[in-house]
Design an enzyme around this catalytic site. Structure first.
Site, mmCIF file in Angstrom:
data_model
loop_
_atom_site.group_PDB
_atom_site.id
_atom_site.type_symbol
_atom_site.label_atom_id
_atom_site.label_comp_id
_atom_site.label_asym_id
_atom_site.label_seq_id
_atom_site.Cartn_x
_atom_site.Cartn_y
_atom_site.Cartn_z
ATOM 1 C CG ASP A 171 -1.316 -8.913 4.674
ATOM 2 O OD1 ASP A 171 -1.797 -8.503 5.693
ATOM 3 O OD2 ASP A 171 -0.947 -8.402 3.703
ATOM 4 C CG ASP B 30 -0.795 -2.013 5.700
ATOM 5 O OD1 ASP B 30 0.135 -2.718 6.031
ATOM 6 O OD2 ASP B 30 -1.950 -2.298 5.302
#
Length: 726
Positions: A466, A536
């Site tokens: 990430d 997301d």
């Protein structure tokens, strides 16, 4: 005999390495040509980009008025009024360059012809080598520059584009991908008018704030998916970039692409070689989808790790438990995904931290030790559990960042990017800071963390890497005072060094590039990653739009698409499970959900859908994409399909995205099939009785020329069909 063979081989190579050019430089792929012109001692000129031509047809380009004869790599100084691709300041204060052709070399390398044009300045010992790599197996040309000099002192590079090309059409439209967090990759299409169009990124880290580093240029008016001439361009760089499209009064469009020059002046030392990122350029007569297929094949061959591999069906823990990771919960989720036919479980954020437990996003990044209060048996216990259920195990990491509340920051406060004397500008959670990847010690730390993790736990099959903050503090304690302007460049050079080391040692571990911002993927990092997290936002309806735009440049086996809960956690929208599965199945299928909250009927449908996806996975993930009906055209639906190279198999997707009384839905004309073949249709994910198209035999010519009426009667209806040639 062996010596004779060696001599002949060397002679053959020499003939293809050094050659005296006849002023015209023709660079070609299977269906595309780029034509340049240069006399030794004169400037390099751009003439043509388009359909493939032979050397004998070069005069026809001029006879037809298609020879543009403009600077191929314009520099500031030769003409101060033209937009430059390269601009420098010499140590004596002179800002000018006058670059002329010195030599042309070509070389046959694997699946490509590479041409190198050396330009030299008439006054200074300053050299630019322009590279053009034309692939033999896909319509793609990569171009980049190597800049060097032997002047007595450093030369300041003010602007240093990777490449520049021209188009000369009146009605050209640009399509680019714009967005923000949770609303990424929306297709923005506009007509090019006189003046300059700029698409850029200033995020600093490896995410794009709003836009992707790619564009499509439709040459025949407003773009169409499967017809019309299209030029596509993608900059292979993980940092700040800038596309500039300068349209002059003669409707000549000058396209420049490269590292964003803002706050990035580079001081090039004598004998140092500055290599720009690659700019990939494609041309197609088959519309936007045709250009996309070129990008997909090129990426699978060259710019995506394990590009021709299929990806596992996974469950990620994030939306199931968020930071609430614990041993019992992970066991339950692994059991559930295994029971539904999944192949991989990924434990997301929340598993680490000793002094500062990772219970939220305000602490612990960089403290990569297992929180044994949550996971008493550690990672080994989790990999053993995965093995017990017959699935693989993956884990979340974020090696590029730390928090001010962390043991790492307490021990090494000089390892973060910072401006001495100023307070920190924090990112996510009000505490996140970006590590200084310019610093070799930080690079070693990031590599050693990943290396130790994978060495100690070789059962880890997957890393979710990430990156949740931009570069907010423009200062490096490692770089000298006179080279602080290198931060935006050297940060990414350092990051790539880390990724190269990891990939060299762990080529089989699947790595997902996750991040934030509106442009969260690029071809600068994808050679080291197998896939990326599209957004997301897992809302299936909005995902149709985002995945549509993302597919312009990125292949489906790299696009992570997950089934999530209803109501959705980002939008609150309630959608049928079939619709959610059908949307996710158009790429790399996964789940982002808490399975224990699913009903037995939902788990049964999920199990059947996963089983069906395995049957079509190779076509979806590795097939040729044809986008059929765009959600952006406001026709109430969206549709796309994939075919194999042999045209014997295809998978078709259709979604109803608007619902009104007495709504007329368009017939959908398929593409990419063999008109002479007859195809049997099978619904892949029926909820009960299959739809009316199931079992039908229809010729390829009817499917493509007349089309089919897809039964999308209910709100959020969806249909997935497998087509098999009889």
């Amino acid at each position: 005999m062996k010596k004779l063979y060696l001599f002949v081989s060397l002679l053959f190579m020499s003939l293809h390495t050094l050659w005296a050019w006849d002023n015209h430089i023709l660079i070609s792929t299977p269906r595309t040509s780029l034509l340049l012109y240069a006399e030794k001692g004169n400037s390099l000129r751009f003439q043509y980009l388009g359909d493939k031509i032979t050397s004998g047809q070069i005069p026809h380009i001029y006879s037809s008025g298609n020879g543009l004869n403009r600077p191929a790599y314009p520099v500031f100084g030769t003409s101060c009024s033209q937009t430059p691709a390269l601009q420098v300041e010499h140590a004596n204060g002179d800002w000018t360059l006058d670059m002329v052709a010195e030599s042309v070399e070509t070389q046959i390398i694997e699946n490509a012809h590479q041409t190198v044009i050396t330009l030299v300045d008439k006054l200074y010992p300053f050299v630019v080598k322009l590279y053009y790599k034309a692939y033999d197996n896909v319509d793609m040309i990569e171009t980049w520059a190597e800049i060097s000099h032997t002047e007595k002192k450093a030369v300041a590079l003010k602007r240093f584009d990777s490449g520049h090309f021209l188009l000369s059409q009146n009605d050209v439209w640009v399509s680019h991908m714009h967005g923000s967090w949770a609303s990424e990759t929306f297709v923005t299409t506009e007509r090019l008018e006189s003046g300059m169009k700029v698409i850029k990124n200033m995020d600093g880290a490896r995410n794009g704030q709003n836009d992707h580093a790619e564009i499509m240029l439709s040459l025949d008016g407003k773009p169409n998916e499967n017809t019309g001439r299209v030029v596509g361009a993608a900059l292979c760089w993980s940092g700040n970039y800038k596309f500039r499209i300068d349209t002059d009064n003669n409707s000549v469009h000058h396209i420049f692409a490269g590292i964003n020059d803002e706050a990035s002046e580079y001081k090039l030392e004598p004998k140092e070689v500055f290599v720009t990122p690659k700019l990939a350029i494609t041309y197609s007569q088959e519309g936007l989808s045709g250009a996309s297929r070129n990008f997909h094949r090129w990426a699978r061959n060259n710019r995506l790790h394990d590009g021709w591999g299929t990806r596992d069906i996974l469950l990620n823990s994030w939306e199931g438990v968020y930071f609430g990771v614990n041993e019992t919960g992970m066991d339950q989720m692994m059991s559930d995904i295994a029971g539904m036919g999944g192949e991989l479980f990924v434990m997301d954020d929340g598993w680490f931290g000793d002094k500062y437990p990772r219970n939220n996003d305000v602490s612990s990044l960089g403290d990569w030790v297992v929180d044994t209060r949550k996971l008493p048996k550690g990672i080994k216990g989790l990999t053993d559990t995965a093995k017990k259920y017959g699935i693989k195990f993956g884990i979340w990491i974020e090696p590029e960042s730390t928090n001010s509340q962390s043991e790492l920051f307490e021990k090494h406060p000089d390892w973060v990017l910072q401006v001495k004397g100023r307070t920190f500008n924090y990112g996510r959670g009000g505490t996140q800071l970006l590590l200084d990847m310019c610093n070799p010690k930080v690079q070693d730390f990031a590599f050693n963390f990943v290396d130790t993790l994978l060495t100690n736990y070789p059962e880890i099959a997957y890393l979710k890497w990430d990156a949740n903050t931009e570069l907010k503090n423009y200062g490096s304690t490692y770089l000298p005072k006179d080279k602080q302007s290198h931060i935006y460049i050297d940060y990414h050079r350092g990051l790539i060094k880390v990724l190269e080391r990891i990939r060299a040692k762990y080529p089989k571990v699947v790595i997902q590039a996750c991040g934030g911002g509106g442009g969260r993927v690029n071809y600068g990092v994808m050679p080291y990653n197998d896939e990326f997290w599209v957004s997301d936002n897992t809302d299936a309806l909005q995902r149709i739009y985002m995945q549509w735009g993302t597919s312009y440049f990125y292949p489906s086996n790299a696009m992570a698409q997950h089934v999530s809960a209803s109501p959705n956690h980002q939008t609150g929208r309630r959608l049928p499970l079939k619709f959610r599965f059908d949307v996710a199945m158009s790429g790399r299928l996964g789940m982002e959900i808490q399975p224990k909250n699913m009903t037995d009927d939902e788990k049964t449908f999920a199990r059947k859908s996963i089983e069906s996806y395995k049957d079509i996975r190779s076509i979806v993930q590795l097939g040729n994409l044809y986008r059929l009906v765009s959600p952006y055209d406001r026709k109430g639906m969206a549709s796309l399909m994939y075919t194999n190279d042999e045209q014997t198999k295809a998978v078709f997707f259709a979604y109803k995205i608007e619902h009104f009384v007495n709504q007329v839905m368009p017939r959908i004309r398929l593409a990419g099939l063999d008109p002479q073949k007859t195809y049997k249709l099978r619904e892949v994910t029926p909820t009960g009785k299959p739809c009316s198209l199931d079992g039908k035999l229809i010729s390829g010519s009817v499917l493509m020329n007349t089309g089919i009426a897809v039964p999308l009667w209910q709100e959020y209806s969806s249909v997935v069909l497998e087509l098999t040639a009889e």
